[in-house]
Each structure stands twice: as C-alpha cells, then as structure tokens.
Design a protein around this motif. Structure first.
Motif, PDB file in Angstrom:
ATOM      1  N   VAL A  83     179.354   7.871 -62.890  1.00 41.55           N
ATOM      2  CA  VAL A  83     179.850   9.247 -62.918  1.00 41.55           C
ATOM      3  C   VAL A  83     179.712   9.939 -61.554  1.00 41.55           C
ATOM      4  O   VAL A  83     180.576  10.735 -61.166  1.00 41.55           O
ATOM      5  CB  VAL A  83     179.194  10.050 -64.072  1.00 41.55           C
ATOM      6  N   VAL A 133     182.615   8.939 -59.651  1.00 43.62           N
ATOM      7  CA  VAL A 133     183.805   9.590 -60.199  1.00 43.62           C
ATOM      8  C   VAL A 133     183.952  10.998 -59.618  1.00 43.62           C
ATOM      9  O   VAL A 133     185.041  11.414 -59.217  1.00 43.62           O
ATOM     10  CB  VAL A 133     183.703   9.691 -61.744  1.00 43.62           C
ATOM     11  N   LEU A 134     182.828  11.703 -59.543  1.00 36.94           N
ATOM     12  CA  LEU A 134     182.887  13.104 -59.124  1.00 36.94           C
ATOM     13  C   LEU A 134     182.769  13.290 -57.612  1.00 36.94           C
ATOM     14  O   LEU A 134     182.949  14.398 -57.101  1.00 36.94           O
ATOM     15  CB  LEU A 134     181.781  13.901 -59.830  1.00 36.94           C
ATOM     16  N   GLN A 160     184.637  12.595 -55.199  1.00 38.74           N
ATOM     17  CA  GLN A 160     185.805  13.098 -54.478  1.00 38.74           C
ATOM     18  C   GLN A 160     186.339  14.410 -55.052  1.00 38.74           C
ATOM     19  O   GLN A 160     187.354  14.915 -54.591  1.00 38.74           O
ATOM     20  CB  GLN A 160     186.912  12.047 -54.522  1.00 38.74           C
ATOM     21  N   ALA A 185     182.627  20.327 -58.966  1.00 41.95           N
ATOM     22  CA  ALA A 185     182.222  19.735 -60.240  1.00 41.95           C
ATOM     23  C   ALA A 185     181.090  20.556 -60.828  1.00 41.95           C
ATOM     24  O   ALA A 185     180.377  21.257 -60.110  1.00 41.95           O
ATOM     25  CB  ALA A 185     181.779  18.289 -60.047  1.00 41.95           C
ATOM     26  N   GLU A 186     180.961  20.490 -62.148  1.00 40.70           N
ATOM     27  CA  GLU A 186     179.864  21.182 -62.817  1.00 40.70           C
ATOM     28  C   GLU A 186     179.581  20.444 -64.122  1.00 40.70           C
ATOM     29  O   GLU A 186     180.505  20.043 -64.823  1.00 40.70           O
ATOM     30  CB  GLU A 186     180.281  22.635 -63.111  1.00 40.70           C
ATOM     31  N   GLY A 208     178.756  17.509 -64.772  1.00 42.64           N
ATOM     32  CA  GLY A 208     179.369  16.187 -64.873  1.00 42.64           C
ATOM     33  C   GLY A 208     180.868  16.223 -65.107  1.00 42.64           C
ATOM     34  O   GLY A 208     181.475  15.208 -65.447  1.00 42.64           O
ATOM     35  N   MET A 209     181.475  17.398 -64.931  1.00 44.22           N
ATOM     36  CA  MET A 209     182.918  17.506 -65.149  1.00 44.22           C
ATOM     37  C   MET A 209     183.617  18.057 -63.912  1.00 44.22           C
ATOM     38  O   MET A 209     182.993  18.707 -63.076  1.00 44.22           O
ATOM     39  CB  MET A 209     183.197  18.394 -66.363  1.00 44.22           C
ATOM     40  N   PHE A 210     184.906  17.772 -63.825  1.00 47.35           N
ATOM     41  CA  PHE A 210     185.712  18.289 -62.728  1.00 47.35           C
ATOM     42  C   PHE A 210     185.906  19.789 -62.952  1.00 47.35           C
ATOM     43  O   PHE A 210     186.271  20.198 -64.062  1.00 47.35           O
ATOM     44  CB  PHE A 210     187.083  17.615 -62.696  1.00 47.35           C
ATOM     45  N   LEU A 211     185.680  20.562 -61.914  1.00 45.72           N
ATOM     46  CA  LEU A 211     185.871  22.005 -62.042  1.00 45.72           C
ATOM     47  C   LEU A 211     187.238  22.332 -61.446  1.00 45.72           C
ATOM     48  O   LEU A 211     187.516  21.997 -60.291  1.00 45.72           O
ATOM     49  CB  LEU A 211     184.741  22.731 -61.308  1.00 45.72           C
ATOM     50  N   VAL A 212     188.070  22.939 -62.239  1.00 41.44           N
ATOM     51  CA  VAL A 212     189.417  23.289 -61.763  1.00 41.44           C
ATOM     52  C   VAL A 212     189.645  24.780 -61.977  1.00 41.44           C
ATOM     53  O   VAL A 212     188.980  25.402 -62.807  1.00 41.44           O
ATOM     54  CB  VAL A 212     190.516  22.472 -62.496  1.00 41.44           C
ATOM     55  N   PRO A 213     190.585  25.343 -61.222  1.00 41.03           N
ATOM     56  CA  PRO A 213     190.856  26.771 -61.402  1.00 41.03           C
ATOM     57  C   PRO A 213     191.258  27.047 -62.845  1.00 41.03           C
ATOM     58  O   PRO A 213     191.735  26.165 -63.555  1.00 41.03           O
ATOM     59  CB  PRO A 213     192.035  27.044 -60.459  1.00 41.03           C
ATOM     60  N   GLN A 214     191.069  28.268 -63.253  1.00 44.45           N
ATOM     61  CA  GLN A 214     191.420  28.649 -64.625  1.00 44.45           C
ATOM     62  C   GLN A 214     192.835  28.197 -64.957  1.00 44.45           C
ATOM     63  O   GLN A 214     193.763  28.374 -64.163  1.00 44.45           O
ATOM     64  CB  GLN A 214     191.321  30.160 -64.775  1.00 44.45           C
ATOM     65  N   ASN A 219     183.031  11.982 -68.475  1.00 46.80           N
ATOM     66  CA  ASN A 219     183.461  11.207 -67.311  1.00 46.80           C
ATOM     67  C   ASN A 219     182.676   9.923 -67.078  1.00 46.80           C
ATOM     68  O   ASN A 219     182.511   9.487 -65.941  1.00 46.80           O
ATOM     69  CB  ASN A 219     183.454  12.090 -66.053  1.00 46.80           C
ATOM     70  N   GLU A 272     186.428  32.579 -63.679  1.00 49.83           N
ATOM     71  CA  GLU A 272     186.910  31.907 -64.870  1.00 49.83           C
ATOM     72  C   GLU A 272     187.516  30.606 -64.404  1.00 49.83           C
ATOM     73  O   GLU A 272     188.340  30.598 -63.496  1.00 49.83           O
ATOM     74  CB  GLU A 272     187.966  32.763 -65.576  1.00 49.83           C
ATOM     75  N   TYR A 273     187.066  29.527 -65.001  1.00 54.71           N
ATOM     76  CA  TYR A 273     187.567  28.231 -64.563  1.00 54.71           C
ATOM     77  C   TYR A 273     187.497  27.261 -65.738  1.00 54.71           C
ATOM     78  O   TYR A 273     187.035  27.608 -66.819  1.00 54.71           O
ATOM     79  CB  TYR A 273     186.759  27.717 -63.370  1.00 54.71           C
ATOM     80  N   SER A 274     187.951  26.046 -65.501  1.00 51.81           N
ATOM     81  CA  SER A 274     187.928  25.055 -66.565  1.00 51.81           C
ATOM     82  C   SER A 274     187.220  23.808 -66.078  1.00 51.81           C
ATOM     83  O   SER A 274     187.259  23.489 -64.889  1.00 51.81           O
ATOM     84  CB  SER A 274     189.347  24.704 -67.000  1.00 51.81           C
ATOM     85  N   LEU A 275     186.575  23.121 -67.018  1.00 51.37           N
ATOM     86  CA  LEU A 275     185.915  21.858 -66.702  1.00 51.37           C
ATOM     87  C   LEU A 275     186.686  20.752 -67.398  1.00 51.37           C
ATOM     88  O   LEU A 275     187.100  20.901 -68.550  1.00 51.37           O
ATOM     89  CB  LEU A 275     184.465  21.898 -67.199  1.00 51.37           C
ATOM     90  N   VAL A 276     186.880  19.647 -66.685  1.00 46.92           N
ATOM     91  CA  VAL A 276     187.696  18.577 -67.247  1.00 46.92           C
ATOM     92  C   VAL A 276     186.884  17.292 -67.395  1.00 46.92           C
ATOM     93  O   VAL A 276     186.195  16.874 -66.468  1.00 46.92           O
ATOM     94  CB  VAL A 276     188.939  18.305 -66.378  1.00 46.92           C
TER      95      VAL A 276
END
Lengths: 99, 500
Positions: free
Chosen positions: A74, A77-78, A80, A84-85, A87-93, B48, B159-163
């Motif tokens: 993991v 995985v993260l 690049q 991340a937060e 253990g997950m990819f952090l993406v814009p809302q 993940n 506000e954001y999302s975790l994937v």
C-alpha cells in the motif's frame, strides 16, 4: 467533402479533457479530416466479405486462470499520489456523480 | 433532496397511464481475482491493498481476461435463456471520474457475450410473467469514493474525497431487459420479483454471493409512462442503485406517482438519472442526460476478441442447476406444502435452510414448523436473517429426532433450542447438560403421582368413582412437579392404574 470541422474537434477535446487553443483546433480539424477521408477510401474498397477488424493479430480467447497473484504494497501504491489520507487517495471534492 | 414533488395517488395514476419498466442489474461475480488482473476480488480488505498496476491503471500495465469470470458470464447468459456470442469484444467506455483510475471502464458495447434471452418470474400470487432480456455483458467495477465533509476532515473547511481501488476491476455482469410492457398495476411487484429471481439464480449458479446489502447486486430502474399501450414509449427516468427489494418496489411506485403528476400538469418528463432515498421513499433529480454521456466507446486494443468454443458452452449448459422457479415448484410438491406455505418459505428466504434440515432427517412439516415458527420469531426479535442464527439445519434435524424418539417432548424441545441458540452446544449436549430428558422410568413418576394424589384425596376419590373430569388437574400438577419432563400420556396411564 469535409467531415471533421472545428466544432467537432472542440467537442471531442472537451470530452477528452484536452485543452486546445483555437489555432490548434483549426489545424487538427484539417489533419483529422485527411485521416478520416483516407479511412473512408479504404472502406469503399472493402466488400461485405471483409469483416471489420479491431485487432491485427489473429488471436482469440487469451484467458488467465483465476488464481490470486502478487499485489502492490500500500505504501508503494500511495507513493505517487499527490495526496493521501487513511491509506486512500485524496482527491478534490467530487462534484459530478457516479456513472 | 426533493420531497416536494407533486404526486398523484398510485392507483389513480396507473388507471390512466401505462407504465413501462426497464431494469439494469449489475452483479459482482464471486471469482477469486479481478476481471483483468490477479488481485484478489475480496470484500472488506484494508483500503488499496487488493490492487496491482492494472487495477490502478498505471501506464504500461496490460489486462488479461479472467477465464472463470467468462465462464460465470456464460452461466448467467444461459440461465437467462440467452444466445451466447460466437465472437465478442471488450470496449472502452471513456469518462472521467476518480474511482475509474484508467479514465475508462473496460466493458462490452456492441458485442455483448450474451443476448436475446428471457426470464420467467413467478409473482406473489403464483402468476408467471415473462421478462425479455436484451443482453448480458461483462465489465469491471469501479473503486469506492468516500466523501469527507468540511467538519470531519483533517484540513478544516476542506471538502474532499478519499478513493479506495480495492473494488476497481472486480468482475461485473450487467443484465439489461428490453422494455417491460403489459405490467398493468403490478409494475412495482414485477420489478421486485425480477430482481429477487435474478438474485436466486446468481446464488444457485454459484456465480456470486449476491448479497444486496453488500452491493453485490445493484439495480437501476428505468420507468416511463404513456397514455395507452398503443402509443410510443414516453420519456424515461433512470433511478440508480436501488439496493433493496423493498426500495425497488417503492421507487417504482414513487416514479409512477411523480411522472403522472408531471404529465397531468401538462409538463414533460425530463430524461435524467434519479436517486432513491430510503428514508422518504422518494426519488430526487440527478444528472440530466447530456453531451457528457458521449462515452466514445471503441474496441479495447489491449484485449483480443473472445470466441467461446461451442463445446465449452454446451459443457456449461449441461452443468447448470435447475432454475429456481422450477426447483421451488418441485420442492413444493415433494414437501407437500400448500401454495401459501411455500410462498412464505420463499419470501423468508428459507428454501435452502429447510431443504438442508430435511436432508438432516427432519420431516418437511417439522422443518417448516421450526424455521417458520420459533426460529423465525427469534430471528425477527434479534433483527437477523434466519441463516445468521447460531443454529444449523443439522442441529434442527437432531432436535427433531430427539422429539420423535420420545426422549424430549415439544415443550422440552423449545428449551433445548434455547440452549443451542445460547451456544451451549448440540441438542444432545443441551439435553445432557440441562437434564432435560423426558422421565421415562415409571418409578420416580409413580412417587410424584402418589404424592400428588395424597395431597388431594377428594380428587382421588372422584376419579376412583369414575369422574374423570379432574384428571387433567392431576396430570398438570405432576407435569409441573417434574418440570415438564414427564410424558403426559404415560402419567395419565399411571394415574388410571393407581386408581383402578
């Protein structure tokens, strides 16, 4: 006869999230039109007995056994991910919705 | 959320409009690995961790098709009476969304693996309704997004999302119906029973655990209204991801009522996706169909076509289990249940559990009595499914065998069951540990009877003189004294012997 115009290129660019300047759109419309015309010419030659080809290699049924293999660690995985937060990819809302 | 929609009473709406349904069901296949890579396709892993370069769409990663997933898709296609394609291809469905790491979903477009089928479903009153299947195609699931609001996020105000990409690439089969017409007033029920029947089929085929609550089976319900069956189809809405049987039924009712109100008011239904809300039973507007729906499908260049050999298909066909509807009919006859009894068993999801209990030696009547009676009540109280109760069909078989051998009676059997449910072991263990066996030795019984009669000499005299009226009271007292462990019939015989 032109089949690809600037509007069409602009629409496709927007769908593909490609940022094109107006002069690029005009240039690409011309270039793509030549390609489409060339393909149309080939289509005229191909008779009904020639099936449409999606793959140049005459291969089918390349299947894999349903056996679990190695997964990525993991942290690798993260590594690049820009962010991340937990253990997950952090993406814009996400404003849109799932498809 | 729009709960302020104008609504027309369902019965009124359906009296004036003809509802047409269309249902898309996605099922996650229960393969060991994903559709195009060998990461485990498991549920509930640490985020993940079930990913490979293919799951993540890393540059240069190449997909390879999971043969078992293809077999499962063919099984589903055959069970739905579909044609299986001589040759078919995968295609890229291009769109941008964070849970799709490649920026396209690998799916099938103009060449699904299965097409032109039908499924006969049995409605609640036993009527059979045929649903025409347009296609069943293979694709992959997307990752899972968790939205983090400003108040709970690490970064204040953000506000954001975790994937999590563990689910990305899990094999899916999507089954699409043709427009379902002629539903009359029964649209909501037909939609529910159709998805229930599919769920049963997935389980019986062994292609998926098909657990709705885990999202293994997800339904999108299309609905349109028209003024009569003789006119073209009206504009439809698509209610996405309706994930319980009850919700499917409610969402159809709601859309009928809502669309009827729109049409009554002289308006036109907007072609859009809608979301169903469990709490209110309503749907709300989602995404309007637009240019963004141009997915620019094209053949997946990284995967060669599939041409499932005909012998393989015939082999799979020969191994298909009996269809659930036919199986139910056969079992109902074998078990001698009335239609209504069988329907209750089916609706309680108890067919398999009762079948196993019967296989463990119980009679069909006894198996039904336990699972639909005492155990159904316990499950309801505990708020769990029957199969989640801590008792196995085999144990119910053993319990019933104890009753039939006369070692325990019905009353004791309930105490034994209580012990089994409390984790005290097998029925035999509970009988031994709690000392619940019926007292079959006459000696101790006679002692209790003598004591009881001696305490009530008037009653003893009455019985002796031929007045058997009060004998029930004596039996009751003896049963009480033995804490229910006596055989009431034997007690009666012994009293009669004692009093001549």
């Amino acid at each position: 006869m032109s089949t690809i115009n600037s509007d069409e290129v602009a629409r496709l660019a927007a769908l593909a999230r490609i940022d094109l300047a107006p002069d690029e759109i005009t240039r690409l419309a011309g270039e793509l039109d030549v390609i489409v015309q060339a393909v149309a010419t080939v289509s005229e030659v191909a008779g009904d007995d020639v099936p449409a080809t999606s793959h140049p290699i005459p291969l089918t049924n390349v299947l894999r056994d349903d056996v679990v293999g190695r997964t990525l660690p993991v942290d690798e995985v993260l590594a690049q991910a820009p962010a991340a937060e937990e253990g997950m990819f952090l993406v814009p809302q996400i404003l849109g919705e799932e498809q | 959320m729009s709960v302020t929609d104008e609504l027309v009473d369902y019965d009124d709406a359906i009296a004036r409009y003809d509802a047409v349904l269309g249902i898309e069901v996605h099922v996650e296949l229960g393969t060991a690995t994903k559709m195009f890579d060998d990461a485990p396709a498991s549920f509930g892993e640490v985020p993940n961790t079930s990913v490979t370069p293919v799951s993540l769409g890393l540059p240069g990663a190449l997909p390879v098709v999971n043969g078992t997933a293809v077999e499962y898709a063919i099984r589903i296609g055959l069970a739905l009476n579909c044609q299986i394609a001589e040759t078919c291809r995968f295609a890229r469905k291009n769109y941008f969304y964070p849970d799709v790491p490649k920026n396209f979903q690998t799916s099938q477009y103009d060449e699904p693996i299965a097409f032109d089928g039908h499924l006969d479903i049995e409605l609640d009153d036993g009527e059979v309704f045929r649903v025409e299947i347009e296609r069943a195609h293979m694709e992959e699931d997307a990752g899972k997004n968790t939205h983090v609001g400003g108040a709970t996020g690490r970064i204040h105000g953000a506000e954001y999302s975790l994937v999590d990409y563990n689910r990305a690439g899990i094999p899916l089969v999507e089954i699409v119906t043709r427009p379902i017409t002629g539903v009359g007033t029964r649209g909501p029920e037909i939609a529910r029973v159709y998805v229930q029947t599919l769920r049963d089929i997935f389980r019986s085929l062994g292609v998926s655990e098909a657990r709705m609550e885990r999202g293994n089976v997800r339904a999108d319900v299309n609905l349109s209204l028209r003024t009569s069956p003789d006119v073209p189809l009206g504009t439809r809405t698509e209610t996405k991801n309706v994930n319980s049987f009850r919700s499917i039924e409610r969402s159809v009712r709601y859309e009928v009522s809502r669309q009827a109100a729109v049409l009554d008011g002289g308006g036109s239904v907007l072609q859009e996706t809608r979301h169903f809300h469990e709490d209110t039973g309503s749907t709300s507007s989602g995404r309007v169909k637009s240019d963004a729906d141009d997915y620019r499908y094209f053949p997946e260049p990284d995967l060669v076509p599939l041409a499932p050999p005909r012998e393989w298909i015939e082999e799979i066909r020969a191994s298909l289990p009996e269809a659930p509807v036919a199986r139910r009919r056969r079992l109902r006859e074998e078990w001698g249940y009335a239609d209504a009894e069988m329907r209750d068993v089916v609706n309680a999801g108890a067919v398999e559990i009762i079948e196993t209990t019967i296989a463990a030696g119980a009679s069909p009547a006894a198996a039904r009595k336990w699972w639909m009676g005492e155990l159904a009540r316990t499950a309801k109280t505990e708020g769990v499914a029957l199969e989640e109760l801590p008792v196995t069909p085999e144990q119910i078989g053993q319990l019933q065998a104890l009753v039939e051998s006369g070692r325990i009676n019905d009353k004791l059997a309930r105490q034994v069951l209580e012990g089994v449910l409390a984790g005290e072991g097998s029925p035999e263990d509970v009988v031994t540990a709690r000392g619940l066996e019926v007292v079959s030795d006459d000696g101790p019984l006679l002692a209790v009877i003598d004591e009881t009669l001696a305490a009530q000499p008037d009653i003893a005299d009455k019985i002796r003189s031929g007045n058997l009226g009060p004998i029930g009271a004596v039996i009751g007292a003896v049963m009480k004294a033995t804490r229910g462990q006596a055989d009431a019939g034997r007690v009666r015989e012994l009293i009669m012997e004692r009093l001549g």
